[in-house]
Design a protein around this motif. Structure first.
Motif, PDB file in Angstrom:
ATOM      1  N   TYR A   1       0.806  -1.215   0.000  1.00 16.86           N
ATOM      2  CA  TYR A   1       0.000   0.000   0.000  1.00 16.86           C
ATOM      3  C   TYR A   1       0.841   1.269   0.000  1.00 16.86           C
ATOM      4  O   TYR A   1       0.286   2.371  -0.003  1.00 16.86           O
ATOM      5  CB  TYR A   1      -0.908   0.027   1.236  1.00 16.86           C
ATOM      6  N   ALA A   2       2.171   1.121  -0.009  1.00 18.98           N
ATOM      7  CA  ALA A   2       3.086   2.273   0.092  1.00 18.98           C
ATOM      8  C   ALA A   2       2.755   3.124   1.319  1.00 18.98           C
ATOM      9  O   ALA A   2       2.887   4.347   1.299  1.00 18.98           O
ATOM     10  CB  ALA A   2       3.047   3.117  -1.182  1.00 18.98           C
ATOM     11  N   GLY A   3       2.315   2.484   2.386  1.00 18.03           N
ATOM     12  CA  GLY A   3       1.981   3.180   3.622  1.00 18.03           C
ATOM     13  C   GLY A   3       0.587   3.775   3.653  1.00 18.03           C
ATOM     14  O   GLY A   3       0.130   4.200   4.720  1.00 18.03           O
ATOM     15  N   ALA A   4      -0.098   3.817   2.498  1.00 17.36           N
ATOM     16  CA  ALA A   4      -1.457   4.369   2.435  1.00 17.36           C
ATOM     17  C   ALA A   4      -2.451   3.240   2.692  1.00 17.36           C
ATOM     18  O   ALA A   4      -3.063   2.695   1.766  1.00 17.36           O
ATOM     19  CB  ALA A   4      -1.703   5.026   1.079  1.00 17.36           C
ATOM     20  N   PHE A   5      -2.609   2.887   3.949  1.00 14.92           N
ATOM     21  CA  PHE A   5      -3.437   1.746   4.307  1.00 14.92           C
ATOM     22  C   PHE A   5      -4.903   1.997   3.977  1.00 14.92           C
ATOM     23  O   PHE A   5      -5.379   3.135   4.007  1.00 14.92           O
ATOM     24  CB  PHE A   5      -3.299   1.451   5.807  1.00 14.92           C
ATOM     25  N   PRO A   6      -5.639   0.915   3.682  1.00 14.20           N
ATOM     26  CA  PRO A   6      -7.087   1.080   3.516  1.00 14.20           C
ATOM     27  C   PRO A   6      -7.697   1.578   4.816  1.00 14.20           C
ATOM     28  O   PRO A   6      -7.114   1.444   5.902  1.00 14.20           O
ATOM     29  CB  PRO A   6      -7.562  -0.337   3.166  1.00 14.20           C
ATOM     30  N   PHE A   7      -8.861   2.144   4.704  1.00 12.08           N
ATOM     31  CA  PHE A   7      -9.503   2.838   5.820  1.00 12.08           C
ATOM     32  C   PHE A   7      -9.547   1.994   7.084  1.00 12.08           C
ATOM     33  O   PHE A   7      -9.226   2.475   8.165  1.00 12.08           O
ATOM     34  CB  PHE A   7     -10.920   3.255   5.404  1.00 12.08           C
ATOM     35  N   TRP A   8      -9.895   0.704   6.960  1.00 14.25           N
ATOM     36  CA  TRP A   8     -10.088  -0.114   8.167  1.00 14.25           C
ATOM     37  C   TRP A   8      -8.781  -0.399   8.895  1.00 14.25           C
ATOM     38  O   TRP A   8      -8.799  -0.705  10.085  1.00 14.25           O
ATOM     39  CB  TRP A   8     -10.823  -1.415   7.834  1.00 14.25           C
ATOM     40  N   LEU A   9      -7.633  -0.273   8.191  1.00 13.25           N
ATOM     41  CA  LEU A   9      -6.338  -0.525   8.812  1.00 13.25           C
ATOM     42  C   LEU A   9      -5.582   0.745   9.175  1.00 13.25           C
ATOM     43  O   LEU A   9      -4.610   0.688   9.933  1.00 13.25           O
ATOM     44  CB  LEU A   9      -5.458  -1.347   7.856  1.00 13.25           C
ATOM     45  N   ALA A  10      -5.967   1.880   8.630  1.00 19.23           N
ATOM     46  CA  ALA A  10      -5.207   3.119   8.828  1.00 19.23           C
ATOM     47  C   ALA A  10      -5.102   3.462  10.314  1.00 19.23           C
ATOM     48  O   ALA A  10      -6.118   3.494  11.021  1.00 19.23           O
ATOM     49  CB  ALA A  10      -5.872   4.268   8.077  1.00 19.23           C
ATOM     50  N   PRO A  11      -3.888   3.720  10.818  1.00 16.17           N
ATOM     51  CA  PRO A  11      -3.735   4.065  12.242  1.00 16.17           C
ATOM     52  C   PRO A  11      -4.540   5.294  12.628  1.00 16.17           C
ATOM     53  O   PRO A  11      -5.154   5.335  13.692  1.00 16.17           O
ATOM     54  CB  PRO A  11      -2.234   4.319  12.386  1.00 16.17           C
ATOM     55  N   VAL A  12      -4.529   6.312  11.750  1.00 12.94           N
ATOM     56  CA  VAL A  12      -5.381   7.490  11.914  1.00 12.94           C
ATOM     57  C   VAL A  12      -6.298   7.525  10.698  1.00 12.94           C
ATOM     58  O   VAL A  12      -5.842   7.628   9.571  1.00 12.94           O
ATOM     59  CB  VAL A  12      -4.562   8.794  12.006  1.00 12.94           C
ATOM     60  N   GLN A  13      -7.608   7.430  10.942  1.00 11.36           N
ATOM     61  CA  GLN A  13      -8.548   7.376   9.821  1.00 11.36           C
ATOM     62  C   GLN A  13      -9.022   8.760   9.388  1.00 11.36           C
ATOM     63  O   GLN A  13      -9.294   8.982   8.206  1.00 11.36           O
ATOM     64  CB  GLN A  13      -9.753   6.513  10.217  1.00 11.36           C
ATOM     65  N   VAL A  14      -9.094   9.665  10.347  1.00  7.22           N
ATOM     66  CA  VAL A  14      -9.562  11.026  10.054  1.00  7.22           C
ATOM     67  C   VAL A  14      -8.677  12.016  10.807  1.00  7.22           C
ATOM     68  O   VAL A  14      -8.480  11.885  12.027  1.00  7.22           O
ATOM     69  CB  VAL A  14     -11.036  11.221  10.471  1.00  7.22           C
TER      70      VAL A  14
END
Length: 649
Positions: free
Chosen positions: A543-556
């Motif tokens: 993902y080149a660090g751009a995680f999908p929403f459900w995995l993102a450490p900070v979503q918003v």
């Protein structure tokens, strides 16, 4: 079968001597008769020589200058896998020749072609650095322009030893000493001589599209007791376009390097105090916990029971399991109350003890036990690599105990689980390999054949395409391996299914059948992620660090334009947290453009800009990291947008 009435001609070679050439009923082009060069045989058979770098004679790769007395002759073109191997192996010789010209005291180890390139292990008189690589590469280009013929010579072993001894090539002399044949082959190009089986290109002028990539340390023969050599990595291709494409992919991989992104995104670190033992930071733990929560939900849904086994167990257990004989060099040991113990490198022996802790009935089977077990394996310092190769990791194991009749259905269920996780959840294309009996296998040949047949039958029954990987099974059983392909085309081996008739036998594992008698269950070992740490490393790069929403450490990320808007921004933050959204507030006294750029660099999926207008209208201005400005929304509308983001079921 050779069909003489299919003969298509006779042509003179070597001063008038004729060679017969014809096509047999299978369409194979064959030659017979007087000896000739492989190159001339290809010409006689009507093959185009454009891009041809070597030949095959009855399936064996040879130089174009090799003598052919008869057989099926085929060309090897530069853009084929075999042709690229010839080019890369030849490029390793080209590099070694350049090194010896620039560093006359250097001693050569080995220089094979490898996947995507080549390397050569060399003992230098004094250390070299990356700054020396352009100079070596420039000398390689000079040798290429010299267009030196590449010649294969066969020598008696004694003459070969004398030749390399006179050149001070002690590593080559050592290698010759282990060759059983009376003769050995060497290759010459100009003043350069190397011990090699070949085949190689006809001349150095063929080699034009190459690049030296990096340096590494490598012990001679891979033994840390031996001298450390310098390994120079490079690559070579059949065309400039192919080389440029590969180098662009390498640069893309460099930008995606999980070690670089892990540091920049504050996900994990490797500290000097713990080489091979990763430290996970708060944002890294968010991702790991999401993966673990998903894993636990999915396994519970599929009828698995979770267990946990100790980190350290008595040495006798590992002797009984076979790890002491087959895996001891990869294990760590300790002593407790003057008893020898081992830190577990695998979870299975402990899992077996859980199974044996109660009397089991056929009604309990299949029994699926899952474990997120922390294991330790000794890895040499030279092979440690971020999260990809570590000394401590979490293996997402499961062990299924079943009757022989249930094996097919259970393996099919695991294959379905793999498909769901890899394809449906993460979007990875994948390939499957069946790995068969290794040389150091444990148990009877009949049991191995039965286990391999069971895996093969299930793969075919489920319509799973696969290829066979001979000899790469575990020492206790054959296995099915799953190789994921990431977003830039690299493959990673992750999940595995291992069918084991040996461990139940060694541990006297049994269940009570319908007949009231004891029976031996079949044991299926399997992992999905393989290693939780390594899978995270793969996801970072995929993902080149751009995680999908459900995995993102900070979503918003919430971006108030002015400090005085803090009350409304805090209210928005609390509402989103109530929805279960992971938020972060940017309170810095910075311009809005800077805050947005920093959020983009942090690869946060959504940004909420809050200005005076938004505060007055109880809305937020929504930005998406890919789609940009989505406009002003009420919180209810924002919730609908976030609810549409993918989450594993």
């Amino acid at each position: 079968m050779q069909v003489k009435d299919a003969r298509i001609g006779r042509r003179p070679f070597y001063g008038g001597i004729e060679m017969t050439f014809f096509v047999d009923v299978s369409g194979e082009k064959r030659v017979e008769g007087a000896p000739m060069k492989a190159l001339e045989a290809l010409q006689a058979l009507g093959f185009s020589l454009d891009g041809v770098v070597a030949a095959k004679v009855d399936g064996v790769s040879v130089d174009l200058e090799a003598t052919v007395s008869g057989g099926v002759v085929e060309p090897i073109t530069a853009d084929s896998p075999e042709g690229l191997e010839v080019i890369r192996h030849s490029a390793s010789h080209l590099m070694a020749q350049a090194v010896l010209r620039l560093f006359p005291g250097a001693k050569l180890g080995v220089g094979p072609a490898i996947k995507d390139g080549f390397y050569y292990d060399i003992l230098f008189p004094s250390p070299i650095t990356d700054e020396d690589l352009p100079r070596i590469e420039e000398e390689m280009r000079r040798i290429s322009q010299e267009d030196l013929p590449v010649e294969r010579v066969v020598l008696p072993r004694g003459e070969a030893v004398e030749l390399f001894s006179n050149r001070g090539e002690r590593f080559k002399v050592e290698l010759i000493g282990e060759i059983q044949d009376d003769t050995v082959s060497i290759y010459r190009q100009g003043e350069f001589v190397d011990l090699c089986r070949g085949p190689h290109v006809r001349s150095t002028g063929v080699l034009r599209n190459f690049k030296l990539l990096s340096l590494a340390g490598a012990y001679w023969r891979g033994d840390e007791k031996n001298v450390m050599l310098t390994r120079i990595y490079g690559t070579a291709f059949h065309s400039k376009e192919a080389l440029d494409l590969y180098l662009a992919r390498l640069e893309e991989a460099r930008q995606r390097d999980h070690r670089k992104l892990g540091r920049e995104l504050d996900i994990f670190s490797i500290q000097p105090e713990g080489p091979g033992f990763p430290f996970f930071h708060p944002k890294g733990m968010v991702i790991l916990n999401e993966l673990v929560d998903f894993w636990k939900r999915e396994h519970k849904r599929r009828g698995y029971l979770e267990i946990r086994t100790p980190l350290i167990l008595d040495r006798s257990l590992w002797e009984r399991s076979g790890h002491w004989d087959h895996y001891r060099e990869n294990m760590y040991f300790t002593s407790i109350d003057e008893r020898p113990f081992a830190v577990k490198p695998m979870n299975c022996p402990g899992g077996i003890l859980v199974f044996k802790s109660s009397t089991r009935s056929y009604r309990d089977l299949p029994l699926r036990m899952s474990e997120l077990g922390v294991v330790h394996r000794h890895e040499r310092s030279g092979v440690l690599h971020g999260l990809m190769r570590v000394r401590c990791f979490t293996q997402d194991d499961a062990h299924i105990y079943c009757t022989p009749e249930q094996v097919g259905e259970e393996i099919a269920g695991v294959i379905d689980l793999m498909r769901y996780v890899y394809k449906d959840v993460f979007g990875f294309p994948y390939k499957v390999e069946l790995s068969t009996r290794p040389d150091n296998y444990m148990g009877s040949l009949d049991m191995w054949n039965l286990a391999e047949d069971k895996l093969r039958e299930t793969l075919e029954a489920t319509g799973t395409e696969y290829k066979v990987n001979p000899g790469d099974g575990a020492f206790y059983g054959p296995k099915i391996d799953f190789h994921l392909e990431d977003s830039i085309g690299r493959t990673w081996q992750c999940g595995t299914i291992q069918l084991d008739f040996q461990m139940p036998e060694k541990f006297d594992v049994s269940y009570v059948g319908a007949d009231g008698m004891e029976h031996r269950p079949v044991m299926i070992h399997r992992t999905v992620f393989g290693s939780l740490e390594r899978f995270l490393g793969i996801l970072i790069e995929h993902y080149a660090g751009a995680f999908p929403f459900w995995l993102a450490p900070v979503q918003v990320k919430i971006l108030p334009v002015k400090p005085e808007l803090g009350d409304y921004a805090s209210n928005v933050d609390q509402v989103l947290k109530g929805w279960g959204i992971r938020t972060e507030m940017d309170w810095r006294d910075e311009k809005l453009g800077r805050k947005i750029r920093d959020a983009q660099v942090s690869k946060v999926p959504y940004m909420l800009v809050i200005g005076g207008k938004e505060a007055e209208s109880s809305t937020v201005a929504v930005r998406h990291r890919v789609n940009g400005d989505l406009g002003a929304m009420s919180l209810e509308s924002l919730k609908a947008v976030l609810d549409r983001e993918f989450r594993p079921r």
